[in-house]
Write an enzyme that holds these catalytic residues in place. Structure first.
Site, mmCIF file in Angstrom:
data_model
loop_
_atom_site.group_PDB
_atom_site.id
_atom_site.type_symbol
_atom_site.label_atom_id
_atom_site.label_comp_id
_atom_site.label_asym_id
_atom_site.label_seq_id
_atom_site.Cartn_x
_atom_site.Cartn_y
_atom_site.Cartn_z
ATOM 1 N N ASP A 1 17.809 46.329 24.446
ATOM 2 C CA ASP A 1 17.448 45.625 23.720
ATOM 3 C C ASP A 1 17.604 44.165 24.830
ATOM 4 O O ASP A 1 16.610 42.646 24.506
ATOM 5 C CB ASP A 1 18.668 45.209 23.005
ATOM 6 C CG ASP A 1 18.717 46.903 21.607
ATOM 7 O OD1 ASP A 1 17.806 46.988 21.343
ATOM 8 O OD2 ASP A 1 19.481 47.344 22.488
ATOM 9 N N HIS B 1 22.933 47.505 17.860
ATOM 10 C CA HIS B 1 22.106 48.348 18.300
ATOM 11 C C HIS B 1 21.469 48.105 16.880
ATOM 12 O O HIS B 1 21.150 49.805 16.917
ATOM 13 C CB HIS B 1 22.256 48.977 19.504
ATOM 14 C CG HIS B 1 20.324 49.637 19.682
ATOM 15 N ND1 HIS B 1 19.622 49.406 20.363
ATOM 16 C CD2 HIS B 1 20.351 50.971 19.363
ATOM 17 C CE1 HIS B 1 18.690 50.173 20.695
ATOM 18 N NE2 HIS B 1 19.313 51.092 19.993
HETATM 19 P P1 NAD Z 1 16.406 64.080 21.982
HETATM 20 O O1 NAD Z 1 16.009 65.143 20.608
HETATM 21 O O2 NAD Z 1 15.047 63.763 22.567
HETATM 22 O O3 NAD Z 1 17.696 64.565 23.162
HETATM 23 C C1 NAD Z 1 18.848 64.727 22.201
HETATM 24 C C2 NAD Z 1 19.717 66.154 23.262
HETATM 25 O O4 NAD Z 1 20.546 65.709 22.017
HETATM 26 C C3 NAD Z 1 19.157 67.365 22.448
HETATM 27 O O5 NAD Z 1 18.430 68.224 23.909
HETATM 28 C C4 NAD Z 1 20.475 67.732 21.501
HETATM 29 O O6 NAD Z 1 20.350 69.307 21.608
HETATM 30 C C5 NAD Z 1 21.218 67.345 22.950
HETATM 31 N N1 NAD Z 1 22.847 67.219 21.726
HETATM 32 C C6 NAD Z 1 22.898 67.227 20.129
HETATM 33 N N2 NAD Z 1 23.783 66.627 19.778
HETATM 34 C C7 NAD Z 1 24.234 67.631 21.037
HETATM 35 C C8 NAD Z 1 26.076 67.654 21.548
HETATM 36 N N3 NAD Z 1 26.885 67.762 20.092
HETATM 37 N N4 NAD Z 1 26.471 67.691 21.997
HETATM 38 C C9 NAD Z 1 25.280 67.360 23.478
HETATM 39 N N5 NAD Z 1 23.973 67.366 23.160
HETATM 40 C C10 NAD Z 1 24.359 67.519 21.749
HETATM 41 O O7 NAD Z 1 16.908 62.657 21.540
HETATM 42 P P2 NAD Z 1 16.824 61.645 22.745
HETATM 43 O O8 NAD Z 1 15.777 61.130 22.793
HETATM 44 O O9 NAD Z 1 16.822 62.410 23.739
HETATM 45 O O10 NAD Z 1 18.142 61.041 22.437
HETATM 46 C C11 NAD Z 1 19.673 61.217 22.283
HETATM 47 C C12 NAD Z 1 19.396 59.639 21.511
HETATM 48 O O11 NAD Z 1 19.731 58.067 22.120
HETATM 49 C C13 NAD Z 1 19.089 59.149 19.978
HETATM 50 O O12 NAD Z 1 20.217 58.852 19.195
HETATM 51 C C14 NAD Z 1 18.227 58.367 19.874
HETATM 52 O O13 NAD Z 1 18.316 57.434 18.620
HETATM 53 C C15 NAD Z 1 19.215 57.358 20.958
HETATM 54 N N6 NAD Z 1 18.590 55.992 21.750
HETATM 55 C C16 NAD Z 1 19.512 55.124 22.378
HETATM 56 C C17 NAD Z 1 18.610 54.075 22.307
HETATM 57 C C18 NAD Z 1 19.709 52.877 23.050
HETATM 58 O O14 NAD Z 1 19.232 51.302 23.111
HETATM 59 N N7 NAD Z 1 20.930 52.997 22.348
HETATM 60 C C19 NAD Z 1 17.593 54.143 22.988
HETATM 61 C C20 NAD Z 1 17.046 55.430 22.375
HETATM 62 C C21 NAD Z 1 18.049 56.125 22.027
HETATM 63 C C1 LMR Z 2 15.227 52.549 20.475
HETATM 64 O O1 LMR Z 2 15.763 51.097 20.484
HETATM 65 O O2 LMR Z 2 13.823 52.446 21.309
HETATM 66 C C2 LMR Z 2 15.732 53.195 19.152
HETATM 67 O O3 LMR Z 2 17.947 53.256 19.269
HETATM 68 C C3 LMR Z 2 15.325 53.469 18.215
HETATM 69 C C4 LMR Z 2 16.199 54.558 17.546
HETATM 70 O O4 LMR Z 2 16.174 54.300 16.435
HETATM 71 O O5 LMR Z 2 16.277 56.176 18.538
#
Ligand code: NAD
Ligand code: LMR
Length: 329
Positions: A160, A188
């Protein structure tokens, strides 16, 4: 190379953020170009095969700093001796789904992982929670790790922060490298508050340079706060490379320090500063030095900012109350 390797654990290693993250950790972007690393990839059983594929690719890069890769679905093994833990694995939000819906789905992941960190990680463990809802997941993990100092659990609002810098740069025509002291407050989520009142654009106060409260309220804040949803809409999947980049930035800044006169934004356990209730994990302006951070104190908060900080903090309080009711903290 004589330095002891740093153990870095990444959960959700087979996911899309994991794929964008691991190669940069192994090439030295997380901790420094002279710091060897050992990687532990923690996945659920269904993710192990894909994690093995990623590990094969990591091998094929012949990274000089990478001194080992271990893959596991056992959190006690995954966090054994961990110095840095990036908790990415969670269920990403899909179209139309709000973060509140994710609390129950993700809460049960972060309790056991917090306990495994408590029982197995190195004494200097630093934890960054990326998986959403990141602030409250971090709270759940922290509450499950009573022997680890609470300040070692952080949540990612650096994406962000970077988004806000980029939007401000585009509005003012000033390079991102000339923008300092921006703050993300709160959660967030869509309630987050990107604050430019203390930010500087080429040495001048950003709010004065912009001088357009309507743009601030109607364009800048919603663009930054809803950028995650806009990316999902456009890509059909949540942000990955930019999220991985922000995770690298967050840990790098935590370990190596903020630049003189600048600060960053991190989701951290509140000590009550700026009226944010103690104990919730909220984003603040922080400076970092020698692996520790401090909240920037003494900023004057105007009415415009106060209302928006309070709204985001209220959402965090509600999330905390919800996970408390679910027995997760
Ligand atoms: P994704 O679905 O591509 O990958 C998630 C992975 O986590 C999968 O491979 C799954 O098997 C694994 N997983 C699920 N439960 C698990 C556990 N208990 N232990 C270990 N691994 C586990 O998702 P992604 O696109 O890589 O996103 C991951 C997370 O990050 C999501 O929650 C998304 O919303 C979040 N995110 C946060 C931000 C931020 O700014 N804070 C930004 C983008 C995404
Ligand atoms: C982002 O800010 O890109 C992610 O947290 C969005 C989401 O909800 O996975």
């Amino acid at each position: 190379m004589t330095r002891t390797p740093v153990n870095v654990t990444v959960t959700g290693a087979a996911g899309q953020i994991g794929y964008a993250l691991l190669f940069r950790i192994a090439s030295g972007h997380l901790l420094g170009s002279d710091v060897p690393v050992k990687l532990r990839l923690l996945e659920i059983p269904q993710g192990l095969k894909a994690a093995e594929g990623t590990a094969m690719e990591l091998d094929d890069c012949a990274f000089p700093l990478l001194q080992g890769i271990e893959i596991t679905d056992d959190p006690n093994v995954g966090f054994a001796g961990a110095n840095v833990a990036l908790l990415v694995g969670a269920r990403p939000r899909t179209k139309g789904m709000e973060r509140g819906d994710l609390l129950a789905a993700n809460g049960s992941i972060f309790g056991p992982q917090g306990k495994a960190i408590n029982d197995n990680a190195a004494d200097d463990i630093k934890v960054l929670v990326v998986g959403n809802p990141a602030n409250t997941n971090a709270l759940i993990a922290q509450a499950s790790a009573p022997d680890v100092p609470a300040e070692r659990f952080t949540a990612m609002t650096r994406l962000d922060h970077n988004r806000a810098i980029s939007q401000l740069s585009q509005k003012t025509g000033v390079a991102v490298s000339e923008i300092r002291r921006l703050t993300i407050w709160g959660n967030h989520s869509a309630t987050q508050y990107p604050d430019i009142f203390h930010a500087e654009v080429a040495g001048k106060n950003a709010a004065e340079v912009v001088n357009d409260e309507q743009w601030l309220a109607d364009t800048f804040i919603p663009t930054v706060a809803k950028r995650g949803a806009a990316i999902i809409e456009a890509r059909g999947a949540s942000s990955a490379a930019s999220a991985a980049n922000a995770a690298i930035d967050h840990v790098h800044t935590w370990v190596n320090g903020t630049a003189d006169g600048d600060w960053t934004s991190m989701g951290i356990v509140s000590d009550g500063s700026y009226g944010v209730p103690e104990g919730i994990i909220s984003s603040f302006p922080v400076t970092t030095k020698d692996g520790k951070f401090e909240i920037v104190q003494g900023l004057e908060i105007n009415d415009f900012s106060r209302a928006r900080i309070d709204a985001s903090v209220q959402e965090l309080v509600e999330e905390r109350d919800a996970v408390r009711e679910l027995g997760l903290i």
